[in-house]
Design an enzyme around this catalytic site. Sequence first.
Site, PDB file in Angstrom:
ATOM      1  N   CYS A  66       0.809  -1.224   0.000  1.00 55.02           N
ATOM      2  CA  CYS A  66       0.000   0.000   0.000  1.00 55.02           C
ATOM      3  C   CYS A  66       0.836   1.266   0.000  1.00 55.02           C
ATOM      4  CB  CYS A  66      -0.917   0.025   1.220  1.00 55.02           C
ATOM      5  SG  CYS A  66       0.028  -0.032   2.747  1.00 55.02           S
ATOM      6  N   CYS A 112      -1.100  -5.142   7.457  1.00 54.77           N
ATOM      7  CA  CYS A 112      -0.759  -3.840   8.041  1.00 54.77           C
ATOM      8  C   CYS A 112       0.136  -3.999   9.264  1.00 54.77           C
ATOM      9  CB  CYS A 112      -2.025  -3.085   8.432  1.00 54.77           C
ATOM     10  SG  CYS A 112      -3.201  -2.940   7.075  1.00 54.77           S
TER      11      CYS A 112
HETATM   12 FE1  FES Z   1      -1.242   0.232   4.401  1.00 57.77          FE
HETATM   13 FE2  FES Z   1      -2.740  -0.780   6.307  1.00 57.77          FE
HETATM   14  S1  FES Z   1      -3.372  -0.285   4.292  1.00 57.77           S
HETATM   15  S2  FES Z   1      -0.586  -0.477   6.315  1.00 57.77           S
END
Ligand code: FES
Length: 131
Positions: free
Chosen positions: A36, A110
């Site tokens: 992400c 995450c």
């Molecule tokens: Fe990036 Fe949770 S979506 S660390």
Amino acid sequence: MNNTYSQKIIEHFTNPRNVGEIANPDGMSEVGNPRCGDMMKLTIKVGKNEKDEEIVEDIKFKTYGCAAAIATSSMLTELAKGKTLIEAEKIGKDDIANELGGLSDIKMHCSNLAEGAMKKAIEDYRRKRGS
Ligand code: FES
């Protein structure tokens, strides 16, 4: 409570512990989540306990990420503070998630940031002092 976040996650996200950066840290790390692009910076101060073992005396984080990334970073600092370096480097993402009341499957990645940042900050400390 919603399906994604436990009350404890929401509590740590809205009131994160140990946020910031230690000046002249003994160890530091910066890790990114390739899935992400979120980022975490961790700084630690190393001290000694009464048995003369090295411990995480102080720890602070800065995380640019989702609620789960911030909550897991916050929980990591609570779990690591006062622990020996050997104990702190064993803190895994499952330990962190369990302390937070669980993370949904889509959010489990995450917690990689917090686990990785802890291990790397200790590595950095050991590298700097040549051990
Ligand atoms: Fe990036 Fe949770 S979506 S660390």
